[in-house]
Design a protein around this motif. Structure first.
Motif, PDB file in Angstrom:
ATOM      1  N   LYS A 140       0.855  -1.179   0.000  1.00 32.26           N
ATOM      2  CA  LYS A 140       0.000   0.000   0.000  1.00 32.26           C
ATOM      3  C   LYS A 140       0.894   1.232   0.000  1.00 32.26           C
ATOM      4  CE  LYS A 140      -3.555   2.416   2.705  1.00 32.26           C
ATOM      5  NZ  LYS A 140      -4.395   2.370   3.927  1.00 32.26           N
ATOM      6  N   ILE A 141       0.678   2.122  -0.954  1.00 26.68           N
ATOM      7  CA  ILE A 141       1.489   3.332  -1.082  1.00 26.68           C
ATOM      8  C   ILE A 141       0.565   4.537  -1.021  1.00 26.68           C
ATOM      9  CG2 ILE A 141       3.138   4.604  -2.498  1.00 26.68           C
ATOM     10  CD1 ILE A 141       3.815   1.935  -3.876  1.00 26.68           C
ATOM     11  N   LEU A 142       0.793   5.412  -0.083  1.00 23.60           N
ATOM     12  CA  LEU A 142       0.016   6.647   0.052  1.00 23.60           C
ATOM     13  C   LEU A 142       0.950   7.832  -0.134  1.00 23.60           C
ATOM     14  CD1 LEU A 142      -2.796   7.461   2.557  1.00 23.60           C
ATOM     15  CD2 LEU A 142      -1.009   9.142   2.096  1.00 23.60           C
ATOM     16  N   LEU A 143       0.601   8.702  -1.051  1.00 25.41           N
ATOM     17  CA  LEU A 143       1.375   9.915  -1.319  1.00 25.41           C
ATOM     18  C   LEU A 143       0.640  11.116  -0.746  1.00 25.41           C
ATOM     19  CD1 LEU A 143       3.469  11.768  -2.705  1.00 25.41           C
ATOM     20  CD2 LEU A 143       2.136  11.516  -4.828  1.00 25.41           C
ATOM     21  N   ALA A 144       1.344  11.897   0.065  1.00 20.50           N
ATOM     22  CA  ALA A 144       0.784  13.127   0.627  1.00 20.50           C
ATOM     23  C   ALA A 144       1.752  14.274   0.331  1.00 20.50           C
ATOM     24  CB  ALA A 144       0.569  12.990   2.129  1.00 20.50           C
ATOM     25  N   ALA A 274      -5.913  19.720   1.165  1.00 22.72           N
ATOM     26  CA  ALA A 274      -5.228  18.621   1.875  1.00 22.72           C
ATOM     27  C   ALA A 274      -5.086  17.431   0.932  1.00 22.72           C
ATOM     28  CB  ALA A 274      -6.007  18.240   3.132  1.00 22.72           C
ATOM     29  N   ARG A 275      -4.017  17.436   0.148  1.00 18.82           N
ATOM     30  CA  ARG A 275      -3.852  16.480  -0.946  1.00 18.82           C
ATOM     31  C   ARG A 275      -3.309  15.136  -0.468  1.00 18.82           C
ATOM     32  NH1 ARG A 275       0.026  20.569  -4.146  1.00 18.82           N
ATOM     33  NH2 ARG A 275       0.829  20.638  -2.008  1.00 18.82           N
ATOM     34  N   HIS A 276      -3.862  14.070  -0.995  1.00 20.63           N
ATOM     35  CA  HIS A 276      -3.285  12.747  -0.819  1.00 20.63           C
ATOM     36  C   HIS A 276      -3.963  11.769  -1.783  1.00 20.63           C
ATOM     37  CE1 HIS A 276      -6.613  12.893   2.168  1.00 20.63           C
ATOM     38  NE2 HIS A 276      -6.837  11.645   1.772  1.00 20.63           N
ATOM     39  N   ALA A 277      -3.230  10.731  -2.139  1.00 18.54           N
ATOM     40  CA  ALA A 277      -3.757   9.690  -3.018  1.00 18.54           C
ATOM     41  C   ALA A 277      -3.053   8.391  -2.664  1.00 18.54           C
ATOM     42  CB  ALA A 277      -3.522  10.052  -4.490  1.00 18.54           C
ATOM     43  N   GLU A 278      -3.732   7.266  -2.853  1.00 17.32           N
ATOM     44  CA  GLU A 278      -3.134   5.994  -2.477  1.00 17.32           C
ATOM     45  C   GLU A 278      -3.489   4.899  -3.462  1.00 17.32           C
ATOM     46  OE1 GLU A 278      -5.608   3.669   0.739  1.00 17.32           O
ATOM     47  OE2 GLU A 278      -5.451   5.768   1.361  1.00 17.32           O
ATOM     48  N   VAL A 279      -2.672   3.838  -3.421  1.00 16.83           N
ATOM     49  CA  VAL A 279      -2.896   2.677  -4.262  1.00 16.83           C
ATOM     50  C   VAL A 279      -2.438   1.442  -3.504  1.00 16.83           C
ATOM     51  CG1 VAL A 279      -0.625   2.810  -5.394  1.00 16.83           C
ATOM     52  CG2 VAL A 279      -2.532   1.698  -6.568  1.00 16.83           C
ATOM     53  N   THR A 280      -3.121   0.339  -3.723  1.00 21.15           N
ATOM     54  CA  THR A 280      -2.709  -0.939  -3.145  1.00 21.15           C
ATOM     55  C   THR A 280      -2.448  -1.914  -4.286  1.00 21.15           C
ATOM     56  OG1 THR A 280      -3.997  -0.585  -1.133  1.00 21.15           O
ATOM     57  CG2 THR A 280      -3.351  -2.849  -1.631  1.00 21.15           C
ATOM     58  N   LEU A 281      -1.290  -2.524  -4.266  1.00 17.82           N
ATOM     59  CA  LEU A 281      -0.886  -3.467  -5.317  1.00 17.82           C
ATOM     60  C   LEU A 281      -0.806  -4.867  -4.748  1.00 17.82           C
ATOM     61  CD1 LEU A 281       2.015  -1.335  -6.856  1.00 17.82           C
ATOM     62  CD2 LEU A 281      -0.336  -1.463  -7.660  1.00 17.82           C
TER      63      LEU A 281
END
Length: 281
Positions: A140-144, A274-281
């Motif tokens: 799981k990668i979350l970018l803030a 309040a920016r953030h986005a995530e993805v799970t691989l």
């Protein structure tokens, strides 16, 4: 053991860079709409209308929400049954960051030396990567992304245990009040209490990842969040620091055990975007 391709991670991270820059998360959009209805200042209400219109244009035209597309800060949960086909998770994320900031035409804001040379790296790397090892076969990668205006208003204070609740409240409220319009309020306030000097700072930043306005599961800390938010909004700093009822959208607290002789408290702010986005691989 699951093998994930280096290229898959790099590509996913590149996509996250564009998404985080252009798409305001639904919880933040809802918070802005609700606060815009609460704000009594006409100027303040106009700012909220502009925030929402800016978010609409950014999403539809794939343009960044803000010219400061930020320091790329990642929170990664890596399954203990995962390995890459080549390289490391750090290298894959750095490669994805380089591609993402280039392909989505995002401003490159990172300088290679903080004090002397201050030459731009021209690809927005290196990133800051917080890695946690968890059970499982996924990543799981979350970018803030973190802009300079809000990040510059961060603070850490090594309170004494005897300072207690009052010390925490006063420190957080005064820090937000003194920040004024610099972090582009209304802000989201992340607070870390306990741990050590560096742990408190991590907790404060990590607290910003919670869904906007979701209370701490511990009712004592949930009550403290509500008290601090009420006192912050009573300062009258308001949207963009030009006066009003809504200086902050939410206060999120995370806490950790600490040494019996200390009580570190850290504060980290997000601007209204309040920016953030995530993805799970």
């Amino acid at each position: 053991m699951r093998v994930i391709e280096f290229e898959r991670i790099a590509s996913a991270v590149a996509d996250l860079c564009g998404k985080a820059a252009c798409d305001l998360p639904p919880d933040v959009l809802a918070g802005l709409r609700n606060s815009g209805e609460t704000e009594q200042s006409e100027l303040g209400r106009d700012f909220f209308r502009q925030y929402l219109e800016n978010a609409r244009i950014a999403a539809s035209d794939r343009m960044p929400l803000c010219q400061d597309t930020g320091f790329a800060v990642y929170f990664v949960e890596l399954g203990d049954q995962v390995r890459l086909d080549r390289g490391t998770i750090y290298e894959a994320i750095e490669e994805g960051t380089r591609r993402g900031y280039k392909d989505h035409y995002l401003r490159k804001s990172i300088v290679s030396d903080p004090l002397f040379d201050r030459r731009n790296t021209f690809d927005n790397t290196p990133a800051v990567i917080h890695l946690t090892l968890v059970e499982g076969e996924s990543v799981k990668i979350l970018l803030a992304p973190k802009g300079g205006g809000s990040e510059n208003m961060s603070a850490v204070k090594m309170l004494k245990p005897s300072d207690g609740r009052r010390g925490v409240v006063d420190f957080v409220v005064e820090t937000v009040r003194n920040a004024g319009g610099n972090p582009c309020p209304p802000t989201v306030v992340g607070v870390g209490i306990g741990g050590t000097f560096e742990k408190a700072a991590y907790l404060a930043k990590h607290a910003l990842l919670r869904p906007l306005g979701s209370p701490n599961p511990d009712p004592r800390y949930a009550e403290l969040e509500a008290e601090i938010l009420q006192k912050i909004n009573a300062t009258g700093v308001g949207p963009q620091g030009l006066g009003g009822d809504i200086t902050s959208l939410a206060v999120h607290i995370e806490f950790h055990p600490c040494h019996l002789a200390s009580m570190p408290v850290a504060l980290n702010l997000n601007c209204h975007a309040a920016r953030h986005a995530e993805v799970t691989l």
